[in-house]
Motif scaffolding. Structure first.
Motif, PDB file in Angstrom:
ATOM      1  N   ARG A 156      14.458 -24.958  -4.407  1.00 39.61           N
ATOM      2  CA  ARG A 156      13.409 -25.776  -3.866  1.00 39.61           C
ATOM      3  C   ARG A 156      13.713 -27.210  -4.170  1.00 39.61           C
ATOM      4  NH1 ARG A 156      12.117 -22.378  -8.066  1.00 39.61           N
ATOM      5  NH2 ARG A 156      11.715 -23.243 -10.199  1.00 39.61           N
ATOM      6  N   SER A 157      14.573 -27.486  -5.247  1.00 43.01           N
ATOM      7  CA  SER A 157      14.971 -28.758  -5.559  1.00 43.01           C
ATOM      8  C   SER A 157      15.745 -29.547  -4.713  1.00 43.01           C
ATOM      9  CB  SER A 157      15.777 -28.848  -7.082  1.00 43.01           C
ATOM     10  OG  SER A 157      16.834 -27.957  -7.080  1.00 43.01           O
ATOM     11  N   LEU A 158      16.468 -28.868  -3.777  1.00 42.25           N
ATOM     12  CA  LEU A 158      17.310 -29.482  -2.828  1.00 42.25           C
ATOM     13  C   LEU A 158      16.346 -30.232  -1.719  1.00 42.25           C
ATOM     14  CD1 LEU A 158      20.467 -29.798  -1.882  1.00 42.25           C
ATOM     15  CD2 LEU A 158      19.640 -28.389   0.043  1.00 42.25           C
ATOM     16  N   ASN A 159      15.179 -29.486  -1.363  1.00 39.82           N
ATOM     17  CA  ASN A 159      14.522 -30.239  -0.570  1.00 39.82           C
ATOM     18  C   ASN A 159      13.647 -31.303  -1.022  1.00 39.82           C
ATOM     19  OD1 ASN A 159      12.661 -28.118   2.214  1.00 39.82           O
ATOM     20  ND2 ASN A 159      13.183 -30.206   2.135  1.00 39.82           N
ATOM     21  N   PHE A 160      13.107 -31.169  -2.449  1.00 40.03           N
ATOM     22  CA  PHE A 160      12.733 -32.191  -3.243  1.00 40.03           C
ATOM     23  C   PHE A 160      13.352 -33.404  -3.185  1.00 40.03           C
ATOM     24  CE2 PHE A 160       9.407 -32.118  -7.068  1.00 40.03           C
ATOM     25  CZ  PHE A 160       8.842 -33.325  -6.505  1.00 40.03           C
ATOM     26  N   LEU A 161      14.863 -33.151  -3.269  1.00 39.96           N
ATOM     27  CA  LEU A 161      16.003 -34.363  -3.571  1.00 39.96           C
ATOM     28  C   LEU A 161      15.891 -35.048  -2.115  1.00 39.96           C
ATOM     29  CD1 LEU A 161      18.504 -32.878  -5.977  1.00 39.96           C
ATOM     30  CD2 LEU A 161      16.892 -34.565  -6.311  1.00 39.96           C
ATOM     31  N   ALA A 162      15.874 -34.339  -1.163  1.00 40.43           N
ATOM     32  CA  ALA A 162      15.806 -34.768   0.400  1.00 40.43           C
ATOM     33  C   ALA A 162      14.830 -35.684   0.402  1.00 40.43           C
ATOM     34  CB  ALA A 162      16.064 -33.510   1.318  1.00 40.43           C
TER      35      ALA A 162
ATOM     36  N   HIS B 289      25.526 -22.250  -3.778  1.00 38.87           N
ATOM     37  CA  HIS B 289      25.874 -20.886  -4.344  1.00 38.87           C
ATOM     38  C   HIS B 289      25.433 -20.921  -6.069  1.00 38.87           C
ATOM     39  CE1 HIS B 289      27.665 -17.076  -5.743  1.00 38.87           C
ATOM     40  NE2 HIS B 289      28.621 -17.884  -6.502  1.00 38.87           N
ATOM     41  N   PHE B 290      25.822 -22.316  -6.391  1.00 42.12           N
ATOM     42  CA  PHE B 290      25.424 -22.377  -8.045  1.00 42.12           C
ATOM     43  C   PHE B 290      24.060 -22.384  -8.198  1.00 42.12           C
ATOM     44  CE2 PHE B 290      24.291 -25.168 -11.312  1.00 42.12           C
ATOM     45  CZ  PHE B 290      24.750 -24.671 -12.522  1.00 42.12           C
ATOM     46  N   LEU B 291      23.234 -23.108  -7.083  1.00 44.26           N
ATOM     47  CA  LEU B 291      21.779 -23.054  -7.352  1.00 44.26           C
ATOM     48  C   LEU B 291      21.229 -21.919  -7.342  1.00 44.26           C
ATOM     49  CD1 LEU B 291      19.408 -25.133  -7.717  1.00 44.26           C
ATOM     50  CD2 LEU B 291      19.456 -25.679  -5.017  1.00 44.26           C
ATOM     51  N   SER B 292      21.499 -21.086  -6.200  1.00 38.42           N
ATOM     52  CA  SER B 292      20.679 -19.854  -5.700  1.00 38.42           C
ATOM     53  C   SER B 292      21.298 -18.584  -6.117  1.00 38.42           C
ATOM     54  CB  SER B 292      20.437 -20.023  -4.350  1.00 38.42           C
ATOM     55  OG  SER B 292      21.374 -19.861  -3.624  1.00 38.42           O
TER      56      SER B 292
ATOM     57  N   ARG C 243      18.128 -23.288 -11.723  1.00 35.87           N
ATOM     58  CA  ARG C 243      19.206 -23.977 -11.906  1.00 35.87           C
ATOM     59  C   ARG C 243      18.742 -25.267 -11.338  1.00 35.87           C
ATOM     60  NH1 ARG C 243      24.737 -20.402 -11.333  1.00 35.87           N
ATOM     61  NH2 ARG C 243      24.832 -19.985 -13.850  1.00 35.87           N
ATOM     62  N   THR C 244      17.485 -25.645 -11.065  1.00 36.88           N
ATOM     63  CA  THR C 244      16.778 -26.352 -10.153  1.00 36.88           C
ATOM     64  C   THR C 244      17.258 -27.894 -10.559  1.00 36.88           C
ATOM     65  OG1 THR C 244      14.735 -26.447 -11.487  1.00 36.88           O
ATOM     66  CG2 THR C 244      14.838 -25.083  -9.243  1.00 36.88           C
ATOM     67  N   THR C 245      17.123 -28.245 -11.616  1.00 33.98           N
ATOM     68  CA  THR C 245      17.611 -29.515 -12.227  1.00 33.98           C
ATOM     69  C   THR C 245      18.993 -29.550 -13.144  1.00 33.98           C
ATOM     70  OG1 THR C 245      15.972 -29.349 -13.884  1.00 33.98           O
ATOM     71  CG2 THR C 245      15.389 -30.535 -11.694  1.00 33.98           C
ATOM     72  N   HIS C 246      19.472 -28.277 -13.024  1.00 38.18           N
ATOM     73  CA  HIS C 246      20.794 -28.361 -14.005  1.00 38.18           C
ATOM     74  C   HIS C 246      21.886 -29.361 -13.915  1.00 38.18           C
ATOM     75  CE1 HIS C 246      24.480 -26.547 -15.992  1.00 38.18           C
ATOM     76  NE2 HIS C 246      23.930 -25.780 -16.627  1.00 38.18           N
ATOM     77  N   PRO C 247      22.291 -29.915 -14.860  1.00 41.13           N
ATOM     78  CA  PRO C 247      23.014 -31.036 -14.843  1.00 41.13           C
ATOM     79  C   PRO C 247      24.393 -30.922 -13.873  1.00 41.13           C
ATOM     80  CG  PRO C 247      22.660 -30.684 -17.079  1.00 41.13           C
ATOM     81  CD  PRO C 247      21.923 -29.360 -16.417  1.00 41.13           C
ATOM     82  N   TYR C 248      24.767 -29.727 -13.937  1.00 38.36           N
ATOM     83  CA  TYR C 248      26.079 -29.539 -12.712  1.00 38.36           C
ATOM     84  C   TYR C 248      25.546 -29.448 -11.383  1.00 38.36           C
ATOM     85  CZ  TYR C 248      29.793 -27.007 -10.309  1.00 38.36           C
ATOM     86  OH  TYR C 248      30.715 -26.707  -9.351  1.00 38.36           O
ATOM     87  N   PHE C 249      24.325 -29.144 -11.223  1.00 32.63           N
ATOM     88  CA  PHE C 249      23.807 -29.164  -9.493  1.00 32.63           C
ATOM     89  C   PHE C 249      23.465 -30.700  -9.359  1.00 32.63           C
ATOM     90  CE2 PHE C 249      19.938 -29.331  -6.712  1.00 32.63           C
ATOM     91  CZ  PHE C 249      20.548 -28.724  -6.083  1.00 32.63           C
ATOM     92  N   ILE C 250      22.868 -31.101 -10.298  1.00 34.06           N
ATOM     93  CA  ILE C 250      22.561 -32.839 -10.030  1.00 34.06           C
ATOM     94  C   ILE C 250      23.709 -33.823  -9.784  1.00 34.06           C
ATOM     95  CG2 ILE C 250      21.604 -34.951 -11.059  1.00 34.06           C
ATOM     96  CD1 ILE C 250      19.517 -32.784 -10.077  1.00 34.06           C
ATOM     97  N   ASP C 251      24.919 -33.238 -10.665  1.00 31.11           N
ATOM     98  CA  ASP C 251      26.114 -33.917 -10.442  1.00 31.11           C
ATOM     99  C   ASP C 251      26.562 -33.550  -9.086  1.00 31.11           C
ATOM    100  OD1 ASP C 251      28.454 -35.729 -11.633  1.00 31.11           O
ATOM    101  OD2 ASP C 251      29.484 -33.677 -11.544  1.00 31.11           O
ATOM    102  N   SER C 252      26.518 -32.457  -8.534  1.00 32.51           N
ATOM    103  CA  SER C 252      27.109 -31.992  -7.274  1.00 32.51           C
ATOM    104  C   SER C 252      26.618 -32.683  -6.210  1.00 32.51           C
ATOM    105  CB  SER C 252      27.034 -30.449  -7.118  1.00 32.51           C
ATOM    106  OG  SER C 252      27.551 -29.782  -8.080  1.00 32.51           O
TER     107      SER C 252
END
Length: 434
Positions: free
Chosen positions: A222-228, A112-115, A273-282
């Motif tokens: 898109r960054s979730l797939n990249f991280l996967a 939800h935060f990401l998209s 928010r593809t690489t926002h610190p909050y998302f990366i920490d999540s």
């Protein structure tokens, strides 16, 4: 609400309807129905070429990420009541669903935060198992993992190129992971060929195909797939290197990572928010909870793009590849970087402050000319307004408009945001815009 039902066996998918979209994961064999969308068809072959078996929880994370990418791509925002917020219900079979069910709410909040959408998951039995790897003796071309000690996202952009250069200059041996969309791959290949040092590459394309209709282009997840994909690569590196945890580098300048809205109207649709610190920490917390032994690291969280360029550890290598890197958010429309979107202006400001020359032509080389282009000047005007407001707005509340930040590093976040605006200001003044 849109219901998306996923399975790797098309016979297990229900018929499509106005509110139900069946999506086949991974396999295409025997698929003959015209109402089924597909995603991930090339992925299994790529995973097998790593030559090692992938843990079940990592495979499940990839399955979840592909399902999210499908939903984000196949359901158009324009069809929603407010023209933006979509409500998804995703029925996803996992290899080990019981491991993920306690983390469902955490995942839904992160997305939800990401998209900006509302996400609901139903994790079920019967998911795709980790595939048996290819073996070298079977004459398959395998990714060379021996001697590698880390993973780095490698998109073809300037930041990811600097990230790879710096890792190699530090003596590290990374697996460069690319989401190789059509068009991006050629730039990624050009940059990789010019790198100096020991590395290997893992290139994957989610390759989503909607059965009928138009796809959405906002691509907020898109960054979730990249991280996967990176987690898949990291698990393979860990298996071969015997490390307890593998560093997963996400090279992104701190100004873009924060991506604070330049104007009040950009809080939603124009602030990714593809690489926002909050998302990366999540995602890091999800990795820790589920047992994916990766440390997600952005080594440039407190550096501007200009500082990244100026402090690159191998300037000669960087100079040689700048022209192959792509920063533009619109370049695929005409196979040319526009020069006037936010990423392009940030890039040009960074190279300007870093004293680097890239030698490429933009659609708009001279920024003052854009001020007369009603359809193209919005980003330039937004950055100009942001620069003028930086002395009067409270930076702390400004950067919090894009999401929560850790209090113990809050001052550093304010500094990198301020320095990023200063780089843009210097460039716009030299260009005659301010």
């Amino acid at each position: 609400m849109t219901l998306l039902v996923f399975h790797h066996n098309h016979q297990m998918l229900p018929a499509a309807s106005n509110d139900l979209l069946p999506v086949q994961l991974y396999e295409l064999s025997g698929q003959s129905r015209g109402d089924i969308s597909i995603i991930g068809h090339p992925v299994i072959d790529k995973i097998k070429r790593l030559g090692v078996c992938i843990p079940g929880q990592v495979m499940d994370f990839l399955t979840i990420a592909l399902a999210v990418t499908a939903a984000d791509t196949f359901v158009c925002r324009a069809d929603t009541a407010d023209g933006w917020t979509r409500q998804f219900f995703l029925q996803v079979p996992l290899h080990e669903p019981d491991r993920w069910k306690p983390l469902k709410k955490n995942l839904e909040r992160a997305l939800h935060f990401l998209s900006g959408d509302i996400w609901n998951f139903d994790f079920q039995e019967g998911g795709y198992s980790p595939p048996l790897p290819y073996r070298q003796r079977n004459h398959f071309h395998l990714v060379q993992l021996k001697g590698l000690n880390c993973v780095c996202l490698f998109s073809g952009g300037l930041d990811s190129a600097i990230g790879a250069i710096d890792l190699l200059a530090q003596g590290k041996t990374p697996l460069l992971v690319s989401h190789a969309y059509k068009g991006d791959k050629s730039h990624q290949d050009q940059i990789a060929k010019a790198l100096q040092g020991r590395y290997s590459r893992f290139e994957v394309n989610a390759d989503p195909h909607l059965c009928i209709g138009e796809t959405d282009i906002t691509m907020r997840t898109r960054s979730l797939n990249f991280l996967a994909f990176a987690a898949i690569g990291a698990s393979a590196v860990q298996t071969v290197s015997k490390q307890e945890r593998v560093d997963l580098f996400v090279p992104e300048n701190g100004f873009i990572s924060l991506n604070a809205p330049l104007t009040p109207r950009r809080i939603g649709t124009l602030s990714t928010r593809t690489t926002h610190p909050y998302f990366i920490d999540s995602i890091q917390k999800l990795f820790d909870a589920i047992g994916i032994p990766c440390n997600i690291i952005n080594p440039y969280q407190f550096k501007t793009k200009g500082q990244m360029a100026a402090e690159c550890l191998n300037k000669q290598s960087l100079t040689g590849i700048i022209g192959s890197t792509v920063s533009c958010s619109h370049w695929k429309r005409s196979n040319q970087q526009c020069g006037v979107c936010v990423p392009c202006i940030i890039r040009r400001a960074a190279l300007h402050v870093g004293g680097l020359v890239e030698g490429i032509d933009y659609t708009f080389n001279k920024l003052p000319d854009v001020l007369n282009e009603i359809d193209r000047r919005d980003d330039l005007l937004a950055l100009s307004i942001a620069v003028m407001q930086k002395r009067t707005r409270k930076l702390g509340s400004w950067i919090l408009d894009s999401g929560n930040l850790p209090p113990n590093q809050f001052g550093n976040f304010q500094t990198v945001f301020s320095q990023g605006l200063e780089e843009v200001e210097a460039f716009l003044k030299d260009e005659g815009v301010l």
